[in-house]
Design a protein around this motif. Structure first.
Motif: not given
Lengths: 974, 178
Positions: A902-915, A917-925
């Motif tokens: 469960v901890t691993q899964a939570l880390d995975h979800v957190k990781g996904q959320e972070a990446s 959020t970090a994805l800046k779609l505006a940078a996409l041409t």
């Protein structure tokens, strides 16, 4: 609800305020007022019932019921009490009690027309046909009014319809009904049209078509006046059943002369003609051909008839009708089917279709009309056909981009129709990628150009050029599915969003957007799209699947729950609603509607979608609530799930989904077929079976946990327990079987047309490993049950087995989790890439974690007493050296591992959320210019943002659920 | 090219292409069943050769004969976008008028949103005229203001002097109409 009757009655005056309170929804005051009244007038029964209504409406069902029964046992005969009780019982969904009420009332007041008629209706509400028959006759004896007599007759027909034994229907009920009507006919007592209708219905069901025909043509038939063409329709029906082709032909001919646009009669005209030809029927030498007039028996006559009808239209000054021209194509089609060479007398199909286009090309339905007959064109003529049509489309001079545009909406519609036809002919699909991209550019140019014609359109109207936009989207989808290039999909979303901005009521734009977002795994935008469709009532059954197929599977649990509720609310009101109108149909003598209403009610009750939302709603509740806010057992009890009970009509499941709600102009070989429909229903049913068995297994597990330890229980209890575990065993083996069937089905890898039904969750469930993991977990509960009986001594083999399952479950969960790894959304080489299947797999993983944790919690409940009794023994013996039994060590290890996962899964979800959020779609041409304008890019970006935010939403809900689940791990200490 | 036939319950499962139009209301099941039970002859559907539903009309007969108010009423009339411009609505109206003639009605009436110019003009072409305006007859959702309706009428042969359609100059409120 208003008190009726005598104003002078002092009781009415006393009760009036209570009625008013109830009418205004002020139930508390109604109860108080009733109590006040009852203090003074103990015997005012109606006040008691009204109080009960108030109680019922404030959720105090039990109190309401016992109060009502106090009055009911007195067998009241006053109008007020009877009516109030009727209302109360209806609200309690106990219509059978109303029958008891009026049975008692008519016994006391045997001559009351009113009570007898209430009794009849009460029986009608619960479908007691035999008693209805008697009640109808009893009424007729008191007051000899025709309707009462025929209520009784109709009740006999209903006994026939509902009889399991067709023979009984044919030899007893229907003949009896027939005799009853005949008696009235002989006595010349037939009064109303409804009575004649009913007579016809009886004769028809008895197969007495000749008699039915005579009746309709005779003096009784003269009463059939409400419905237009009622007598003709009935005669036609009988001619067809009796295979009286001369009459059928002559009548069709006659009706077509009157209305040359009525399609059904062309069909019966052609059918009868060919039957007559096959039988080499010849005109009688003398006298009339048949009662209906002249009969046509040769192809030459038919050709002449159709050609004459066309000429008639050609010469007409007003708007020509399409019927005759299409009848001509239909006749060619039929002659060709028969290998008859005379089709050439009608002309070349290509020329005829070109002519049709010339006349009707500016009508939006031209495509739908011609589509049926495109198969008359040989493949090599397809391009020629398209070019010929093109000549009939007035377009302006081509501009720089090489496209010429229509000058008005009629020209636009013609041009659009050519595009639609070329798609239907497969010409668009035959283009290569380059060609398709150019086609998209052309369609979009026409779309934008055409917007000028609709500048003054209201928000509720469609733009004239909307369908270009939709077709551009279809071509984008072709490219996406062929090449896998996701950019096509993003641009497709862009063009549709743009279309919606100009034409905010276009349902087709919304439906396609909705489907695409779902395919992308983004459910959030779907909620608003669906709600803007304003789908209501029966539409929940026909298109609700678009919503419920995806909501839960994408981890949007709250939205999923809500979508199920929309549908459930509709289905639950169905039973009550339809009964009311069955009764109305008796009152108004719409007898033929009664079986129709009953069939309709059944169709809704047996709806696939109904069973699905029912099951999914409960599973959702368990996954999100059980062991979070209340225990699994409490949740199961609150839902009233009984593991032994299967309430799904597996053998009579009705697929009420509207699978062609999305417009498509695809060629025949890409269209939705009956086989697709069958396979989709099969797949959905098997998936439903998996889900419903899972639900029942969970209920079974919950009740297993509740059973007291077998050692402290007496025999009967023990039986109870073994019954429980045997239910679990039975359900498990059913699930095993179902999963086998499921595997066979997914092997077929059925592909449906893109705009057809979505695939079920079956394949992804199986490949995620969730089903098998859940089965192992549930199986484990049975083994533990065995250990509970055996005890810790002498069970080393069993214990090892259990420990192995612990380990295997951990491995399976690990594997499932690893299948969730990857980026659901990422930017690669300045392109956006999605993997929505990761989300779906993650949902399956979370669901499985829930199941495993429930089993773990059951395990803890089994092991805890075993451990404590062991410790007691140890204390007695003062033996501290004995090793801990294997199963106890194993369990501790297991809970540790589960915690880890469960901890691993939570880390995975957190990781996904972070990446994410970090994805800046505006940078996409986005490539402007070549294929997309700046505006379109804007819409594409907006769609991308929606997808990103929806993914985040799903991850958050999944993370929240996992966190709540993690809390329950603490309770697993033994 | 159209098959005109009685509307049945099963058609409710097939009418999405007509009812997903923003101005066509999808009613609860009781509403449809009430019409089917009481005025089945007034509920007619048009079907295309491919089986698609093209449009439907739903109506009833009501009013007092003694007060010369017995009439046919159009409750709903809708044609799917792809089957418009064929004169189908006119055909369906003609059928409803004929049924009302047979029942001895004095006139046929209907309500229409004042903003729905397309429909208002069509009804005018079919011989209907505005009898009165009903204030805020259509209650709106999503915060927009309620909308007025035109009550439009066409006299039938029984009302030879066309008394039933003499317009009422002042608008009325929904609660004042029967």
């Amino acid at each position: 609800m208003a008190a009726r009757g005598h104003v002078q009655d002092p009781n009415d005056r006393r009760l009036r305020p209570i009625y008013d309170y109830l009418d205004n929804g002020n139930n508390k005051m109604a109860i108080q007022q009733a109590d006040k009244l009852l203090k003074k007038h103990k015997d005012l029964h109606c006040a008691k019932v009204l109080k009960a209504i108030g109680l019922q409406r404030t959720g105090k069902q039990d109190e309401a019921f016992s109060l009502a029964q106090e009055v009911a046992t007195l067998e009241p005969t006053d109008d007020n009490s009877l009516q109030a009780l009727t209302i109360l019982y209806r609200e309690m969904h106990r219509p059978e009690l109303v029958t008891k009420l009026y049975e008692a009332a008519v016994k006391k007041v045997p001559l009351s027309e009113e009570y007898h008629s209430h009794l009849f209706m009460a029986y009608a509400r619960v479908g007691e046909y035999k008693k209805m028959q008697q009640a109808g006759m009893a009424l007729y004896k008191i007051v000899p009014k025709n309707p009462y007599y025929f209520w009784s007759v109709m009740s006999l027909v209903m006994q026939a319809i509902s009889a399991q034994d067709e023979k009984l229907a044919q030899t007893m009920f229907l003949p009896l009904a027939e005799r009853m009507v005949e008696k009235m006919v002989k006595e010349e007592k037939i009064e109303a049209e409804a009575e004649v209708q009913l007579y016809f219905m009886i004769l028809e069901r008895l197969g007495k078509c000749v008699e039915a025909l005579d009746m309709v043509r005779g003096p009784l038939g003269e009463k059939l006046t409400s419905e237009l063409r009622s007598r003709e329709n009935k005669c036609m029906m009988m001619y067809q059943r009796l295979q009286l082709w001369p009459e059928c032909n002559a009548l069709s001919y006659k009706l077509l002369l009157k209305n040359p646009d009525d399609w059904q009669f062309y069909l019966s005209y052609f059918d009868s003609l060919f039957h007559l030809m096959d039988k080499s029927w010849s005109q009688p030498e003398e006298g009339e051909h048949c009662v209906e007039g002249p009969v046509q028996t040769t192809v030459a006559e038919a050709v002449k008839f159709v050609v004459d009808r066309m000429e008639e239209q050609d010469l007409k000054e007003s708007r020509p009708l399409r019927g005759p021209y299409l009848a001509c194509l239909e006749l060619i089609h039929r002659l060709r089917q028969r290998g008859c060479p005379d089709e050439k007398d009608l002309g070349d199909p290509l020329e005829l279709m070109v002519q049709f286009f010339g006349k009707f090309g500016d009508k939006p339905c031209c495509i739908t009309d011609l589509n049926i007959y495109l198969h008359l064109l040989p493949p090599e003529q397809r391009s020629q056909f398209k070019n010929r049509l093109g000549e009939l489309v007035p377009l302006g001079e081509a501009g720089e981009d090489g496209f010429g545009f229509p000058g008005d909406t009629k020209a636009l519609q013609r041009h659009l129709c050519v595009c639609q036809l070329s798609r239907a002919l497969g010409l668009q699909h035959a283009l290569d990628t380059e060609g398709k991209l150019r086609l998209i550019t052309e369609l979009k140019a026409h779309y934008h150009h055409g917007l000028q014609f609709g500048k003054s359109c209201l928000k509720t109207e469609l733009q004239f050029s909307d369908m270009y936009c939709l077709m551009a989207a279809h071509v984008y989808i072709d490219l996406w599915t062929e090449t896998g290039d996701e950019n096509m999909l993003w641009q497709c979303l862009g063009v549709l969003e743009e279309g919606l901005s100009f034409s905010p009521s276009n349902a087709q734009f919304k439906l396609l957007l909705l489907l695409l977002f779902c395919r992308l795994g983004a459910f959030q935008p779907v909620v608003d799209l669906y709600s803007s469709l304003d789908a209501k009532h029966v539409q929940h059954d026909t298109i609700g699947y678009l919503l419920t197929r995806y909501a839960g599977s994408l981890g949007q649990f709250a939205a999923a729950s809500q979508s199920c509720n929309f549908s459930l609310r509709f289905f639950h009101s169905n039973q009550k609603d339809t009964s009311e109108y069955i009764i109305q149909a008796y009152k108004y003598g719409a007898f033929e509607k009664i079986p129709e209403f009953i069939a309709f009610r059944t169709r809704l009750n047996q709806s696939l979608h109904f069973a699905q939302v029912r099951t999914e709603r409960m599973l959702l509740d368990l996954y999100t609530e059980a062991d979070v806010t209340s225990s699994l057992e409490e949740s199961v009890k609150a839902m009233g799930v009984c593991p032994e009970e299967d309430d799904i009509p597996w053998d009579n499941m009705r697929d009420n989904r509207d699978l062609t709600v999305l417009v498509s102009w695809d060629p025949k070989d890409r269209e939705l077929t009956e086989e697709h429909r069958r396979l989709s229903l099969e797949e959905e049913s098997v998936w439903l079976k998996v889900r419903s068995l899972t639900l029942r297994l969970l209920a079974s597990l919950a009740l297993l946990g509740h059973a007291p330890s077998p050692r402290n229980s007496d025999k009967t209890n023990e039986n109870g327990i073994s019954a429980k575990s045997s239910t679990l065993q039975t359900l498990l083996s059913q699930l095993d079987q179902t999963l086998e069937t499921a595997a066979q089905i997914t092997e077929k890898q059925t592909q449906y047309p893109f705009l057809g039904p979505p695939s079920s969750r079956l394949a992804s469930a199986l490949s995620s490993g969730s089903c098998h993991c859940q089965v192992s977990a549930l199986q484990l509960s049975l083994t533990l049950r065995e250990l509970e009986t055996t005890g810790l001594d002498d069970s080393s083999e069993l214990q090892t087995q259990i420990c192995n399952t612990f380990k295997s479950l951990v491995v399976q969960l690990q594997e499932m989790l690893s299948r969730c790894k990857g980026e659901v959304l990422e930017m690669k080489d300045s392109r956006l890439k999605t993997q929505p299947s990761l989300l779906e797999t993650l949902v399956f993983f979370v669901e499985t974690v829930c199941v495993v944790l429930w089993v773990a919690s059951y395990s803890a409940n089994v092991l805890r007493p075993l451990k404590s009794s062991l410790q007691k023994k140890k204390k007695k013996k003062k033996d501290i050296n004995t090793a801990m039994p294997v199963v106890l060590c194993g369990f501790q290890e297991w809970t540790g591992s589960l915690q880890g996962i469960v901890t691993q899964a939570l880390d995975h979800v957190k990781g996904q959320e972070a990446s994410l959020t970090a994805l800046k779609l505006a940078a996409l041409t986005l490539e402007e210019g070549h294929s997309q304008t700046q505006e379109e890019c804007g819409f594409t970006r907006a769609a991308m943002d929606k997808v990103q935010s929806s993914y985040l939403g799903s991850l958050q809900e999944l993370g929240d659920l996992l966190r709540k689940r993690a809390d329950s791990l603490i309770r697993l200490k033994i | 090219m159209t098959t005109l036939r009685a509307f049945t319950c099963d058609d409710l499962f097939k009418f999405n292409n007509i009812n997903l139009d923003p101005l066509t209301e999808t009613y609860g099941i009781p509403f449809y069943l009430q019409y089917l039970a009481h005025w089945p002859e007034y509920f007619i559907v048009a079907e295309a050769p491919g089986g698609e539903l093209m449009g439907y009309i739903m109506g009833k007969a009501e009013g007092s004969v003694a007060r010369e108010e017995w009439h046919g009423h159009v409750t709903a009339l809708s044609v799917a976008p792809e089957f418009r411009r064929l004169g189908l609505a006119a055909k369906l109206m003609e059928m409803l008028e004929e049924i009302s003639e047979r029942k001895g009605g004095f006139f046929v009436d209907l309500f229409v949103r004042v903003s729905n110019q397309v429909a208002v003009n069509m009804y005018k072409q079919l011989g209907y005229s505005v009898y009165r305006t009903v204030i805020e007859y259509y209650s709106a959702s999503n915060g927009e203001p309620d909308e007025d309706a035109y009550d439009m009428r066409k006299a039938l042969s029984r009302d030879a002097e066309r008394k039933s359609i003499i317009p009422i100059p002042h608008p009325v409120r929904p609660e004042d109409i029967e």
